[in-house]
Motif scaffolding. Structure first.
Motif, PDB file in Angstrom:
ATOM      1  N   ARG A   1      -4.659 -15.494   1.373  1.00  0.00           N
ATOM      2  CA  ARG A   1      -5.695 -15.507   2.344  1.00  0.00           C
ATOM      3  C   ARG A   1      -5.069 -14.811   3.500  1.00  0.00           C
ATOM      4  O   ARG A   1      -4.144 -15.305   4.298  1.00  0.00           O
ATOM      5  CB  ARG A   1      -5.947 -17.022   2.665  1.00  0.00           C
ATOM      6  CG  ARG A   1      -6.407 -17.833   1.412  1.00  0.00           C
ATOM      7  CD  ARG A   1      -7.114 -19.112   1.800  1.00  0.00           C
ATOM      8  NE  ARG A   1      -7.493 -19.756   0.367  1.00  0.00           N
ATOM      9  CZ  ARG A   1      -8.560 -19.743  -0.177  1.00  0.00           C
ATOM     10  NH1 ARG A   1      -9.666 -18.934   0.226  1.00  0.00           N
ATOM     11  NH2 ARG A   1      -8.811 -20.500  -1.299  1.00  0.00           N
ATOM     12  N   ALA A   2      -6.150 -13.956   4.028  1.00  0.00           N
ATOM     13  CA  ALA A   2      -5.732 -13.046   5.348  1.00  0.00           C
ATOM     14  C   ALA A   2      -5.417 -14.437   6.598  1.00  0.00           C
ATOM     15  O   ALA A   2      -6.308 -15.260   6.386  1.00  0.00           O
ATOM     16  CB  ALA A   2      -6.601 -12.134   5.646  1.00  0.00           C
ATOM     17  N   SER A   3      -4.801 -13.971   7.328  1.00  0.00           N
ATOM     18  CA  SER A   3      -4.494 -14.645   8.652  1.00  0.00           C
ATOM     19  C   SER A   3      -3.740 -14.283   9.351  1.00  0.00           C
ATOM     20  O   SER A   3      -3.021 -13.418   9.522  1.00  0.00           O
ATOM     21  CB  SER A   3      -3.717 -16.074   8.173  1.00  0.00           C
ATOM     22  OG  SER A   3      -3.270 -16.654   9.341  1.00  0.00           O
ATOM     23  N   SER A   4      -4.304 -14.466  11.065  1.00  0.00           N
ATOM     24  CA  SER A   4      -3.346 -13.866  12.120  1.00  0.00           C
ATOM     25  C   SER A   4      -2.229 -14.374  12.364  1.00  0.00           C
ATOM     26  O   SER A   4      -1.502 -14.095  13.298  1.00  0.00           O
ATOM     27  CB  SER A   4      -4.457 -13.965  13.401  1.00  0.00           C
ATOM     28  OG  SER A   4      -4.663 -15.430  13.681  1.00  0.00           O
TER      29      SER A   4
ATOM     30  N   ALA B   1      -6.450  -8.613   7.914  1.00  0.00           N
ATOM     31  CA  ALA B   1      -7.769  -7.915   7.499  1.00  0.00           C
ATOM     32  C   ALA B   1      -8.300  -8.820   6.322  1.00  0.00           C
ATOM     33  O   ALA B   1      -7.500  -9.138   5.176  1.00  0.00           O
ATOM     34  CB  ALA B   1      -7.835  -6.473   7.262  1.00  0.00           C
ATOM     35  N   GLU B   2      -9.568  -9.327   6.356  1.00  0.00           N
ATOM     36  CA  GLU B   2     -10.318 -10.144   5.249  1.00  0.00           C
ATOM     37  C   GLU B   2      -9.897  -9.309   4.063  1.00  0.00           C
ATOM     38  O   GLU B   2     -10.166 -10.136   2.710  1.00  0.00           O
ATOM     39  CB  GLU B   2     -11.593 -10.381   5.552  1.00  0.00           C
ATOM     40  CG  GLU B   2     -12.049 -11.867   5.112  1.00  0.00           C
ATOM     41  CD  GLU B   2     -11.206 -12.929   5.021  1.00  0.00           C
ATOM     42  OE1 GLU B   2     -11.143 -13.644   4.061  1.00  0.00           O
ATOM     43  OE2 GLU B   2     -10.532 -13.264   6.207  1.00  0.00           O
ATOM     44  N   GLU B   3     -10.140  -8.033   4.089  1.00  0.00           N
ATOM     45  CA  GLU B   3     -10.224  -7.186   2.632  1.00  0.00           C
ATOM     46  C   GLU B   3      -8.786  -7.450   1.604  1.00  0.00           C
ATOM     47  O   GLU B   3      -9.089  -7.204   0.413  1.00  0.00           O
ATOM     48  CB  GLU B   3      -9.979  -5.911   3.150  1.00  0.00           C
ATOM     49  CG  GLU B   3      -8.600  -5.372   3.486  1.00  0.00           C
ATOM     50  CD  GLU B   3      -8.766  -3.935   3.893  1.00  0.00           C
ATOM     51  OE1 GLU B   3      -8.499  -2.874   3.199  1.00  0.00           O
ATOM     52  OE2 GLU B   3      -9.428  -3.662   5.069  1.00  0.00           O
TER      53      GLU B   3
ATOM     54  N   SER C   1      -7.722 -10.769   1.262  1.00  0.00           N
ATOM     55  CA  SER C   1      -7.906 -12.123   0.725  1.00  0.00           C
ATOM     56  C   SER C   1      -8.617 -11.851  -0.648  1.00  0.00           C
ATOM     57  O   SER C   1      -9.294 -11.132  -0.963  1.00  0.00           O
ATOM     58  CB  SER C   1      -8.971 -12.808   1.726  1.00  0.00           C
ATOM     59  OG  SER C   1      -8.192 -13.209   2.938  1.00  0.00           O
TER      60      SER C   1
ATOM     61  N   SER D   1     -10.689 -13.878  -3.478  1.00  0.00           N
ATOM     62  CA  SER D   1     -11.984 -14.895  -3.845  1.00  0.00           C
ATOM     63  C   SER D   1     -11.259 -16.219  -5.058  1.00  0.00           C
ATOM     64  O   SER D   1     -10.343 -15.717  -5.586  1.00  0.00           O
ATOM     65  CB  SER D   1     -13.321 -14.466  -4.240  1.00  0.00           C
ATOM     66  OG  SER D   1     -13.103 -14.152  -5.347  1.00  0.00           O
TER      67      SER D   1
END
Length: 112
Positions: A72-75, A84-86, A88, A90
């Motif tokens: 899962r994308a995270s800062s 970037a969410e790309e 992550s 699902s």
């Protein structure tokens, strides 16, 4: 921790890896007699295809304990590229990957 199928290892890790040592480490773990499990973090765009997962599972000789960990994308990550969410993955794709391994092994599981 299995980072990638062998043919993608250097690209995924962004370093020159001695693949023979990866294979030797896996063999050492498997013959040690010590309880163990292998895991892979599934990162979208890098490790996400059925054949990638199947190749890594084959790399660990179809071990009966192989865990797929959902990225899962995270800062909070060190490498900003992965904010970037790309990247992550699902929940439904993770379930699909797990199901694709069912015919090969009994204990594939997903951790979110």
């Amino acid at each position: 921790d299995i980072k990638a199928p062998l043919h993608k290892y250097n690209t995924i890790t962004n370093t020159q890896v001695r693949l023979d040592l990866v294979q030797a480490s896996i063999a050492l773990i498997q013959t040690s007699g010590i309880a163990h499990e292998f895991r892979t973090t599934v990162v979208g765009g890098l490790i996400s295809k059925d054949d990638d997962i199947e190749q890594m599972h084959k790399l660990v000789n179809f071990s009966d304990k192989y865990k797929l960990h959902q990225f899962r994308a995270s800062s909070k990550l060190i490498d900003e590229r992965f904010f970037a969410e790309e990247y992550s993955v699902s929940d439904s794709h993770m379930t699909h990957l797990r199901e694709s391994l069912k015919g090969i092994q009994n204990t594939a599981y997903v951790q979110g």
